[in-house]
Each structure stands twice: as C-alpha cells, then as structure tokens.
Design an enzyme around this catalytic site. Structure first.
Site, PDB file in Angstrom:
ATOM      1  N   LYS A 184       0.787  -1.060   0.083  1.00 22.39           N
ATOM      2  CA  LYS A 184      -0.052   0.016  -0.136  1.00 22.39           C
ATOM      3  C   LYS A 184       0.761   1.458  -0.036  1.00 22.39           C
ATOM      4  CE  LYS A 184      -1.561   2.398   3.229  1.00 22.39           C
ATOM      5  NZ  LYS A 184      -2.203   3.062   4.359  1.00 22.39           N
ATOM      6  N   ASP A 238      -6.612   1.196   1.026  1.00 20.36           N
ATOM      7  CA  ASP A 238      -6.578   1.430   2.334  1.00 20.36           C
ATOM      8  C   ASP A 238      -8.030   0.925   2.899  1.00 20.36           C
ATOM      9  OD1 ASP A 238      -8.238   3.531   1.724  1.00 20.36           O
ATOM     10  OD2 ASP A 238      -7.258   4.910   2.995  1.00 20.36           O
TER      11      ASP A 238
END
Length: 206
Positions: A115, A133
């Site tokens: 991420k 997220d």
C-alpha cells in the site's frame, strides 16, 4: 451504466482529489505514508511537520537519536517500530539522489509494504496503481465492486480491472476521500448519497 454513475458522482463530489499527506520531497512522502498506518493523515501531518523541521534532510534524520524519534512519533501509536523504520529508511536512502521507480526496492525498505509503495508510485511517478486502505476497501465492498471476504490485494486487482481505461490515480484518491468524508465507517452520509441505490449496506447502516 453503474461504472459511469460512480465516476460522474465522484467527479461532482470530489472534483480536485489529491493526497492529504503533506510532503515536499519523495522521501518525505514515503516516510509519511509509512507512518500513516493505523492512524489519520491529519495526525501524521502534525508529526511530520515537527519531524522534518527538526531533521530537514536524510543525513540528519539517519543520525537522529532513536529516543528523540520515538518521542516525536509517539502520538501515532506503534511508535517504537515506526521510529526504527524512519531511521533505517533514512540510512538506506541518504546516499540516493532520487528514490527509484522500483517496486522491489521500495518494498524492501523497513515498514514499506504494497500500500505504501502504491501511494508513493502514484504520487511521485504517476503510476496507475490502486493503493487500497480501509476507506477504499469499505467503499468497494459497500458498492459491490468487491466481495466481503476479499483480501486487500484482491480488492486492488478488482478495482484496477474495473476502472481500466480511466485515470486510476484520480479514482484512487476520490474513493479514498469519499470513504473518509462521506461513506464513513460510522454514520455514513447515506441520505444524501447518489450511490445509495447500488450500496449493499446503506439499509443496515441507517
């Protein structure tokens, strides 16, 4: 078409999406994103303002006292590990003029996972990647773009495929901000949402 409805609504709601982490250099974004795990961008911005003022370059950051880094980062939680990551990242990067567009290198850095790498690549190199997220995962599952039991990586792959041909970076930021300010985990703004007719959760959340 549902895809067009989603894009048109996000464009009207969030016409100028951008990363809400404050940064001036590539390494500041990388460190700020790493620090943002399990906390808010607002809180990270408060911490990095102090951190990067006190240690304005990678050399000073790599030589910082770990105890001082811990004290600065403490409000973010998991501060001991994050402080160590900051120091180690700075030590690795201090002799590199520009952080490369290299996923393997980035993910080898302490505390930098997929991420964080995606956020970095999207904002620094404009790579068409979807950084998933908690906000994006929640929105995707509520809108039926992913299944409830899908992993974060599966959600990423599904969104990238679903929005193929569109500006992935723009949609990534729009979905994130939509989840952060509108399709919230608690008390989402369902009544005024133009996507409530396709939302799989709004009935149970009201």
């Amino acid at each position: 078409m549902m895809k067009n409805n989603i894009i048109e609504y996000l464009d009207s709601l969030i016409p100028n999406p951008k990363c809400e982490l404050n940064f001036h250099t590539d390494y500041e974004l990388l460190i700020a994103t790493m620090l943002s795990a399990q906390t808010t961008d607002k809180r990270v911005n408060q911490i990095t303002s102090l951190l990067f003022s006190k240690y304005p370059n990678l050399d000073s950051l790599s030589n910082a006292s770990i105890d001082d880094l811990i004290e600065i980062i403490k409000p973010l939680g998991n501060y001991h590990r994050k402080a160590l990551n900051v120091k180690e990242i700075a030590t690795i990067l201090k002799d590199i003029n520009t952080i490369p567009n290299d996923r393997i290198f980035l993910e080898s850095l302490p505390g930098v996972g997929r991420k964080t790498t995606n956020v970095f690549l999207a904002n620094i190199y404009d790579e068409p990647v979807m950084a998933v997220d908690t906000h994006i995962e929640r929105v995707s599952k509520r809108l039926g773009l992913a299944k409830e039991n899908d992993s974060v990586r599966v959600v990423e792959d599904k969104l990238t495929k679903y929005f193929k041909g569109y500006n992935i970076n723009r949609i990534h930021h729009q979905l994130l901000l939509f989840g952060r300010y509108y399709c919230k985990a608690v008390k989402p703004l369902c009544d005024t949402c133009n996507l409530k007719n396709i939302c799989k959760k709004n009935t149970s959340l009201n």
